[in-house]
Design an enzyme around this catalytic site. Structure first.
Site, PDB file in Angstrom:
ATOM      1  N   CYS A  21       0.862  -1.174   0.000  1.00 62.66           N
ATOM      2  CA  CYS A  21       0.000   0.000   0.000  1.00 62.66           C
ATOM      3  C   CYS A  21       0.902   1.229   0.000  1.00 62.66           C
ATOM      4  CB  CYS A  21      -0.872   0.021   1.242  1.00 62.66           C
ATOM      5  SG  CYS A  21      -1.889  -1.448   1.415  1.00 62.66           S
ATOM      6  N   TRP A  27      -3.829  -2.045  -1.117  1.00 64.79           N
ATOM      7  CA  TRP A  27      -3.756  -3.411  -1.659  1.00 64.79           C
ATOM      8  C   TRP A  27      -4.385  -4.288  -0.591  1.00 64.79           C
ATOM      9  CZ3 TRP A  27      -1.334  -8.194  -0.756  1.00 64.79           C
ATOM     10  CH2 TRP A  27      -1.220  -9.039  -1.870  1.00 64.79           C
ATOM     11  N   ASN A  48      -0.449   1.421   6.477  1.00 68.91           N
ATOM     12  CA  ASN A  48       0.119   0.245   5.821  1.00 68.91           C
ATOM     13  C   ASN A  48       0.504  -0.738   6.914  1.00 68.91           C
ATOM     14  OD1 ASN A  48      -0.033   1.686   3.473  1.00 68.91           O
ATOM     15  ND2 ASN A  48       2.180   1.986   3.243  1.00 68.91           N
ATOM     16  N   LYS A  72       9.735 -14.934 -14.737  1.00 68.24           N
ATOM     17  CA  LYS A  72       9.393 -13.725 -15.494  1.00 68.24           C
ATOM     18  C   LYS A  72       8.212 -14.000 -16.429  1.00 68.24           C
ATOM     19  CE  LYS A  72      10.933 -11.194 -13.660  1.00 68.24           C
ATOM     20  NZ  LYS A  72      11.962 -11.115 -12.645  1.00 68.24           N
TER      21      LYS A  72
HETATM   22  C1  F6R Z   1       9.854 -10.908  -9.321  1.00 66.80           C
HETATM   23  C2  F6R Z   1       9.924  -9.984  -8.211  1.00 66.80           C
HETATM   24  C3  F6R Z   1       9.785 -10.532  -6.838  1.00 66.80           C
HETATM   25  C4  F6R Z   1      10.782  -9.854  -5.892  1.00 66.80           C
HETATM   26  C5  F6R Z   1      10.539 -10.322  -4.448  1.00 66.80           C
HETATM   27  C6  F6R Z   1      11.547  -9.739  -3.486  1.00 66.80           C
HETATM   28  O1  F6R Z   1      10.007 -10.252 -10.546  1.00 66.80           O
HETATM   29  O2  F6R Z   1      10.076  -8.805  -8.386  1.00 66.80           O
HETATM   30  O3  F6R Z   1       9.944 -11.919  -6.823  1.00 66.80           O
HETATM   31  O4  F6R Z   1      12.069 -10.154  -6.306  1.00 66.80           O
HETATM   32  O5  F6R Z   1       9.247  -9.953  -4.047  1.00 66.80           O
HETATM   33  O6  F6R Z   1      11.510  -8.351  -3.477  1.00 66.80           O
HETATM   34  P1  F6R Z   1      12.685  -7.497  -2.858  1.00 66.80           P
HETATM   35  O7  F6R Z   1      13.877  -7.698  -3.726  1.00 66.80           O
HETATM   36  O8  F6R Z   1      12.194  -6.086  -2.868  1.00 66.80           O
HETATM   37  O9  F6R Z   1      12.928  -8.036  -1.486  1.00 66.80           O
END
Ligand code: F6R
Length: 607
Positions: free
Chosen positions: A2, A73, A99, A484
């Site tokens: 959020c 969200w 949040n 992806k």
């Molecule tokens: C996939 C993606 C997620 C993030 C995961 C961790 O494309 O973006 O799998 O890699 O939620 O996020 P961070 O790196 O912000 O901890």
């Protein structure tokens, strides 16, 4: 996931709030709302995209210098206007945006209802506005402090009250909040991206802190009103960096700028002649690092996949045991950790709940903690003993692309840094440093093939299932390629180590089940070729990612994307780029909003 924005000052609050929400919307949201105090409190909420809120606001002329806004969200309660924030108390005096999750909200709500409070939503957040109302005796921050002492859970919240109307009161526990001021007034947001157009000097709230923000500045204290001295952090991110820069989607922009983002991650960190990496963030703990005899690398999603690549790099070249751990699983195991275990958290946002949970668990058990973080000042960077920033710039597209390649680059730098401390030869160090320095140029050569990859995506986009295979360094890249494609195009894709094929997945293969094989000319090349032959025998279409100069693969695979030759440990950085482009063009061909895939949020700050 959020987003919060608050403003108090000389300007009309509404445009400031809308601009802030727009900048935060990349995190993923399903509804939004604002409240502005003018002659009266005017509150407007809408389900869906921000445009829906703006459309509703069109018929209002909201004027006033104090307001808060939120993009939601949903966690507790469906996606409805009633459940969208801000949430008011019974009398429409106090408004809260929040949040996080209030874990004891049911008990609090029951008690408040018994005392005569009436609720308008199903959210956990609404208990906050009523609780604050209960304690309100004319001073908002006092009421907020008292209310928060009864709350269990996590919060980043901002509150305003008609009967104490010159201020925003903000409080944080495990959900980020950042403050900024300029001559026009005071600002608070959950994401620095919402404030960059107002100031590049920001103050990050810590857990347990409460801030009172007025037109003229702010004061920070704790829940018991003990004052805190805060220092501003200067951020490098410009407004332009957070915009699309002429590309149709943030995701494409972020893929295409990887040559530059990798250069930024490397900048000033390679000493080619000495075959060393300079990592300023680790220098203060250099001696401590010498004693580390085991390394755990942890993260979620794409960051976890980067950890898997790091496991190969560091075990091969540093010679210490390394384990890549999914943070969500690690935090609930009973991990065995000694004083000489280092725990390295990888996170683009630095706010991922599970990664933070694992980090705290490891710290509690005595691990020496490190971080690789992109978002400057984020919680992971503040809760670790030392670390390395990615400097990849803001990543707006929900699917991680440039942050991932930057994470791999930083892991390669770390390999060099630790390796040279632990017996890696000068020659090997020089070879790795030299090759790392070439990576931005090699990446550019792959990006130049984007149009060809778009044509390939056009050729394959009607297939509903894909297998991604790779081995050793590129086994994690098979996982990332599949992730992806799933995220962006909602197409079923599985990533496997190619050696696993005969143990089950090969049963899937027929002429309707294409395989993407990552097969650079490396130490497992021959084995990969055998696996590809097995797929071709079963009529499976194959797209190969192979090394330039390979004259054999064109006769085996249906289509080939070539990447430049590099050191084996660096091949994942190159091999993932065609897979990112393929997923992007595939999603676009299917007509999806690739920057905001359904059901996903950029920063997953709840478990
Ligand atoms: C996939 C993606 C997620 C993030 C995961 C961790 O494309 O973006 O799998 O890699 O939620 O996020 P961070 O790196 O912000 O901890």
């Amino acid at each position: 996931m959020c987003g919060i924005i608050g403003y108090v000052g000389k300007e009309n609050a509404l445009p400031v709030l809308i601009e802030g929400l727009r900048r935060e919307s990349y995190r993923g949201y399903d509804s939004s709302g604002v409240v502005v105090f003018g002659k009266d409190a005017q509150i407007v909420k809408a389900v869906g995209k921000l445009e829906a809120l703006e459309e509703k606001l069109g018929s209002f002329r909201i004027q006033g210098g104090l307001g808060v806004g939120h993009v939601r969200w949903a966690t507790h309660g469906g996606v409805t206007e009633e459940n969208a924030h801000p949430h008011a108390d019974c009398n429409g005096n106090i408004f809260v945006v929040h949040n996080g999750i209030i874990e004891n909200y049911r008990i609090l709500r029951e008690k408040l209802e018994k005392r005569g409070h009436t609720f308008a939503s199903q959210t956990d957040t609404e208990v906050l506005s009523h609780l604050i109302e209960d304690f309100f005796e004319g001073n908002l921050e006092d009421a907020v402090r008292k209310a928060l002492q009864l709350v269990r859970g996590t919060y980043g919240l901002v509150v305003i009250a008609k009967q104490d109307p010159e201020k925003l009161v903000a409080a944080r526990l495990s959900s980020p909040l950042v403050l900024a001021t300029n001559t026009e007034g005071g600002y608070v947001a959950s994401d620095p991206a919402a404030l960059v157009s107002h100031s590049n000097k920001m103050v990050f709230l810590e857990d347990g802190e409460v801030a009172v923000i007025t037109e003229h500045g702010f004061q920070v204290s704790d829940l018991f009103n003990v004052s805190k001295v805060k220092e501003a952090v200067e951020l490098e991110w410009s407004v332009e960096e957070a915009q699309k820069g002429g590309y149709e989607h943030f995701m494409l922009k972020e893929i295409m700028e990887q040559s530059e983002s990798i250069l930024n991650s490397l900048r000033g960190r390679l000493v080619e002649k000495e075959g060393k990496a300079k990592l300023g963030g680790l220098d203060p703990v250099k001696d401590r690092l010498q004693n580390v005899d085991r390394l755990i690398i942890s993260g979620m999603g794409t960051a976890y996949i980067a950890a898997l690549v790091g496991e190969y790099m560091l075990e091969e070249h540093v010679g210490i045991p390394v384990e890549a751990e999914n943070a969500a699983e690690f935090r609930y195991r009973k991990p065995i950790i000694s004083d000489n275990t280092a725990f390295l958290a990888i996170s683009q946002s630095g706010e991922t709940a599970d990664t933070l949970g694992a980090l705290r668990e490891a710290k509690e058990k005595g691990a020496f903690t490190l971080g690789i973080v992109n978002a400057v000042g984020a919680t992971v960077s503040r809760e670790t003993a030392a670390g390395v920033y990615n400097h990849a710039g803001p990543e707006i597209g929900v699917a991680s692309t440039k942050a991932f390649t930057s994470q791999l680059v930083v892991l390669a730098l770390l390999t060099l840094y630790l390796g040279r401390q632990r017996g890696m030869s000068l020659v090997t160090g020089q070879r790795i440093a030299k090759e790392l320095g070439r990576i931005p140029e090699l990446v550019r050569r792959i990006l130049d093939q984007a149009d060809r990859i778009a044509v390939l995506a056009e050729k394959y986009w009607k297939y509903s299932n894909f297998l991604y295979i790779g081995r050793k360094y590129n086994y994690p890249i098979a996982l990332e390629g599949a992730l992806k494609l799933k995220e962006i195009s909602y197409t079923h894709a599985e990533g496997y180590g190619a050696g696993e094929m005969k143990h089950g997945p090969i049963a899937l293969i027929d002429e309707n089940f294409p395989t993407i094989a990552i097969v650079p000319s490396d130490s497992v090349y021959e084995k990969m070729i055998s696996n590809i032959q097995e797929i071709k025998t079963r009529k499976g279409p194959v797209i190969a990612i192979a090394t330039e100069g390979n004259t054999e693969i064109g006769d085996i695979a249906d289509d080939v994307i070539y990447i430049p030759k590099t050191l084996e440990m660096l091949t994942p950085i190159l091999a993932v780029i065609p897979l990112q482009l393929f997923a992007y063009f595939f999603g676009v061909a299917k007509g999806y909003d690739v920057d905001k895939p359904r059901n996903l949020a950029k920063s997953v700050t709840v478990e």
